[in-house]
Design a protein around this motif. Structure first.
Motif, mmCIF file in Angstrom:
data_model
loop_
_atom_site.group_PDB
_atom_site.id
_atom_site.type_symbol
_atom_site.label_atom_id
_atom_site.label_comp_id
_atom_site.label_asym_id
_atom_site.label_seq_id
_atom_site.Cartn_x
_atom_site.Cartn_y
_atom_site.Cartn_z
ATOM 1 N N THR A 1 0.871 -1.182 0.000
ATOM 2 C CA THR A 1 0.000 0.000 0.000
ATOM 3 C C THR A 1 0.902 1.225 0.000
ATOM 4 N N SER A 2 0.515 2.247 -0.739
ATOM 5 C CA SER A 2 1.425 3.373 -0.965
ATOM 6 C C SER A 2 0.634 4.685 -1.045
ATOM 7 N N GLY A 3 1.307 5.796 -0.761
ATOM 8 C CA GLY A 3 0.613 7.095 -0.758
ATOM 9 C C GLY A 3 -0.201 7.237 0.523
ATOM 10 N N GLY B 1 4.974 1.068 1.720
ATOM 11 C CA GLY B 1 5.017 1.425 0.303
ATOM 12 C C GLY B 1 6.250 0.881 -0.378
ATOM 13 N N TYR B 2 6.799 1.674 -1.280
ATOM 14 C CA TYR B 2 7.964 1.198 -2.037
ATOM 15 C C TYR B 2 9.219 1.095 -1.170
ATOM 16 N N ASN B 3 9.186 1.674 0.040
ATOM 17 C CA ASN B 3 10.357 1.567 0.929
ATOM 18 C C ASN B 3 10.726 0.115 1.201
ATOM 19 N N ALA C 1 3.722 4.755 2.929
ATOM 20 C CA ALA C 1 4.689 5.849 3.003
ATOM 21 C C ALA C 1 4.825 6.464 1.629
ATOM 22 N N ARG C 2 5.374 7.637 1.638
ATOM 23 C CA ARG C 2 5.776 8.238 0.371
ATOM 24 C C ARG C 2 7.284 8.001 0.310
ATOM 25 N N CYS C 3 7.718 7.366 -0.762
ATOM 26 C CA CYS C 3 9.122 6.924 -0.858
ATOM 27 C C CYS C 3 9.811 7.738 -1.951
ATOM 28 N N LEU C 4 10.456 8.810 -1.548
ATOM 29 C CA LEU C 4 11.043 9.714 -2.557
ATOM 30 C C LEU C 4 12.177 9.076 -3.359
ATOM 31 N N PRO C 5 13.045 8.240 -2.722
ATOM 32 C CA PRO C 5 14.129 7.634 -3.513
ATOM 33 C C PRO C 5 13.612 6.854 -4.718
ATOM 34 N N PHE C 6 12.362 6.375 -4.619
ATOM 35 C CA PHE C 6 11.816 5.555 -5.698
ATOM 36 C C PHE C 6 11.634 6.347 -6.999
ATOM 37 N N LEU C 7 11.752 7.649 -6.902
ATOM 38 C CA LEU C 7 11.656 8.470 -8.115
ATOM 39 C C LEU C 7 12.911 8.312 -8.974
ATOM 40 N N GLN C 8 13.980 7.734 -8.368
ATOM 41 C CA GLN C 8 15.234 7.577 -9.120
ATOM 42 C C GLN C 8 15.304 6.213 -9.804
ATOM 43 N N ILE D 1 -1.503 -0.965 -4.190
ATOM 44 C CA ILE D 1 -2.745 -0.263 -3.821
ATOM 45 C C ILE D 1 -2.378 1.180 -3.487
ATOM 46 N N GLY D 2 -2.830 2.102 -4.311
ATOM 47 C CA GLY D 2 -2.470 3.499 -4.084
ATOM 48 C C GLY D 2 -3.104 4.397 -5.133
ATOM 49 N N GLY D 3 -2.611 5.616 -5.196
ATOM 50 C CA GLY D 3 -3.161 6.591 -6.140
ATOM 51 C C GLY D 3 -2.284 6.729 -7.379
ATOM 52 N N ASP D 4 -2.420 7.835 -8.084
ATOM 53 C CA ASP D 4 -1.735 7.967 -9.374
ATOM 54 C C ASP D 4 -0.214 7.953 -9.232
ATOM 55 N N GLY D 5 0.309 8.538 -8.144
ATOM 56 C CA GLY D 5 1.759 8.511 -7.926
ATOM 57 C C GLY D 5 2.238 7.071 -7.806
ATOM 58 N N SER D 6 1.533 6.302 -7.008
ATOM 59 C CA SER D 6 1.904 4.887 -6.813
ATOM 60 C C SER D 6 1.815 4.135 -8.139
ATOM 61 N N TYR D 7 0.829 4.481 -8.961
ATOM 62 C CA TYR D 7 0.688 3.842 -10.272
ATOM 63 C C TYR D 7 1.884 4.161 -11.165
ATOM 64 N N ARG D 8 2.373 5.402 -11.076
ATOM 65 C CA ARG D 8 3.535 5.768 -11.906
ATOM 66 C C ARG D 8 4.736 4.907 -11.530
ATOM 67 N N GLY D 9 4.891 4.702 -10.220
ATOM 68 C CA GLY D 9 5.967 3.830 -9.749
ATOM 69 C C GLY D 9 5.762 2.404 -10.275
ATOM 70 N N ALA D 10 4.518 1.943 -10.240
ATOM 71 C CA ALA D 10 4.211 0.569 -10.673
ATOM 72 C C ALA D 10 4.493 0.403 -12.164
ATOM 73 N N GLY E 1 -9.253 15.962 -0.202
ATOM 74 C CA GLY E 1 -9.464 15.685 -1.626
ATOM 75 C C GLY E 1 -8.318 16.125 -2.515
ATOM 76 N N ARG E 2 -7.300 16.710 -1.920
ATOM 77 C CA ARG E 2 -6.170 17.234 -2.685
ATOM 78 C C ARG E 2 -6.695 18.164 -3.780
ATOM 79 N N ASN E 3 -6.429 17.907 -5.053
ATOM 80 C CA ASN E 3 -6.904 18.837 -6.089
ATOM 81 C C ASN E 3 -8.234 18.432 -6.694
HETATM 82 P P1 ADP Z 1 -0.552 8.573 -4.413
HETATM 83 O O1 ADP Z 1 -0.167 7.204 -4.826
HETATM 84 O O2 ADP Z 1 -1.605 8.586 -3.356
HETATM 85 O O3 ADP Z 1 -0.837 9.497 -5.575
HETATM 86 P P2 ADP Z 1 2.022 9.894 -4.101
HETATM 87 O O4 ADP Z 1 1.847 10.793 -5.266
HETATM 88 O O5 ADP Z 1 2.575 10.472 -2.842
HETATM 89 O O6 ADP Z 1 0.691 9.195 -3.626
HETATM 90 O O7 ADP Z 1 2.946 8.689 -4.590
HETATM 91 C C1 ADP Z 1 3.247 7.614 -3.721
HETATM 92 C C2 ADP Z 1 4.622 7.094 -4.031
HETATM 93 O O8 ADP Z 1 4.661 6.574 -5.359
HETATM 94 C C3 ADP Z 1 5.729 8.117 -4.000
HETATM 95 O O9 ADP Z 1 6.192 8.395 -2.703
HETATM 96 C C4 ADP Z 1 6.807 7.390 -4.798
HETATM 97 O O10 ADP Z 1 7.401 6.383 -4.008
HETATM 98 C C5 ADP Z 1 5.974 6.715 -5.887
HETATM 99 N N1 ADP Z 1 5.929 7.577 -7.087
HETATM 100 C C6 ADP Z 1 5.201 8.696 -7.297
HETATM 101 N N2 ADP Z 1 5.439 9.231 -8.505
HETATM 102 C C7 ADP Z 1 6.372 8.454 -9.088
HETATM 103 C C8 ADP Z 1 7.063 8.485 -10.347
HETATM 104 N N3 ADP Z 1 6.837 9.437 -11.258
HETATM 105 N N4 ADP Z 1 7.966 7.500 -10.598
HETATM 106 C C9 ADP Z 1 8.202 6.527 -9.684
HETATM 107 N N5 ADP Z 1 7.592 6.454 -8.492
HETATM 108 C C10 ADP Z 1 6.681 7.377 -8.186
#
Ligand code: ADP
Ligand code: F6P
Length: 357
Positions: free
Chosen positions: A11-13, A43-45, A80-87, A109-118, A179-181
């Protein structure tokens, strides 16, 4: 590709009611198909192998333990929100760790940010299925997300109570929801409670118009009108010197004080000579027990996730997001679900109707 034998789930976000129910559903359906399930923590941590004790990152989820989390609030797996995962390099390590653990596919299981990671993990050879877990309902491809219905119910309950005390005291209320945005929680709460005004991040709004409407309602005998505000609506306020309004009333306000629900109520109080009060509903929206709708959605989504992972190899290799269309769960490729050209529908007519009735 051979049939998968071991899958992971995380679970993430922001957490959302129904996440545990979705984990239970995946666990039950996976067990039925003879798949092993590994729970990934925070989360991704949990994929980064940073904890001293490996069990703090990834644990085997046996069915007996998992069934017990059904009634638990929050998310058992933590989030959690895992910032290193952006790399990219970090994600490459994560994919390696998954493979080393024998985990061949992942349910996220998460929102659009988590989906981008997936989606990026899919590109590294780890097929992922996304279950939309966020109270915000801000994903354009799906009618509903896990936790949204629960969050709305929490808000509706709170607003009904607030309207009762507002009536007792003949004073208006400002109620801030999350609701964020995305203004969906605010809009749905407004409709369900009969609130007279709503402001959301999707629409420009005008302080003086709000004040006029409140005065009008008050004069007509509606002395307990409710204004529902969505948390990120401030950037859509038409230019208005609200600091001056507060300062002119003899109260202290600093240049860098931001607008918030309390200050909005104060400005309305000054402009309308009513005793407007503010309530911020806050995290109770996320920590609530899931409604029957969200629990059932969690079950359907978990079941479809396991079906996709076991039945349809082509589908799951490119990664799919599960959503709701016409009231039923369905799935589409992540890339399509995240397509920025697909605008989230916002019902402007309904917005005007609420604010003008
Ligand atoms: P949500 O999933 O609720 O939209 P976030 O936007 O905080 O929440 O994203 C959750 C996590 O997903 C981030 O902390 C990060 O680990 C991962 N993530 C978000 N955006 C990206 C991306 N562009 N590339 C890779 N991982 C991402
Ligand atoms: O995305 C869910 C959500 O609760 C939003 O509604 C809110 O803007 C945000 O998360 C709050 O995040 P945090 O937990 O970081 O305060």
């Amino acid at each position: 590709m051979d049939k998968v034998k071991r899958i992971g789930i995380l679970t993430s976000g922001g957490d959302s009611p129904g996440m545990n129910a979705a984990v239970v559903s995946v666990a039950r359906c996976a067990a039925q198909k003879g798949l092993q399930l590994m729970g990934i923590k925070r989360g991704y941590n949990g994929l980064l192998g940073l904890s001293e004790n490996p069990e703090d990152d990834i644990e085997f989820m046996d069915l007996e333990t998992v069934l017990d989390i059904m009634d638990m609030r929050g998310t058992y797996l933590r989030t959690a929100r895992c910032l290193p995962f952006l790399q990219h390099e970090v994600r490459v390590e994560a994919a390696k760790n998954l493979k080393a653990q024998g985990i061949e596919a992942l349910v996220v299981i998460g929102g659009d940010g988590s989906y981008r990671g997936a989606l990026k993990l899919c590109e590294l050879g780890i097929p992922c299925i996304g279950i939309p877990g966020t109270i915000d309902n801000d994903l354009s491809y799906t009618e509903a997300t896990l936790g949204y219905d629960t969050a709305v119910n929490v808000c509706v309950d709170a607003v009904r109570s607030i309207r009762a005390t507002s009536r007792s005291h003949d004073r208006p209320a400002v109620v801030q929801v999350m609701g964020r945005n995305c203004g969906d929680i605010a809009m749905r709460t407004a409709i369900a409670t009969g609130a007279e005004m709503v402001i959301v991040p999707e629409m420009e709004w005008d302080m003086l118009e709000l004040a006029e409407r409140l005065k009008y309602l008050f004069q007509k005998g509606n002395t307990r009108a409710t204004l529902i505000i969505s948390e990120h609506c401030w950037h859509k306020m038409k230019p208005f010197d609200w600091r001056k309004t507060i300062a002119d009333s003899g109260r202290v306000i600093h240049e860098d004080d931001p607008m918030n629900a309390d200050r909005l109520a104060l400005v309305l109080k000054i402009l309308t000579q009513t005793e407007a009060r503010a309530t911020v509903i806050g995290y109770t929206q996320r920590g609530a027990i899931p409604t029957a709708y969200d629990s059932a959605l969690a079950f359907d989504a978990g079941r479809l996730a396991v079906d996709l992972l076991t039945k349809d190899e082509n589908t799951f290799q490119q990664g799919h997001a599960i959503g709701v269309r016409d009231g039923r769960v369905f799935s589409m490729p992540f890339a399509e679900a995240l397509d920025e050209n697909r605008k989230k529908f916002f019902d402007e007519n309904l917005y005007h109707l609420i604010n003008n009735l």
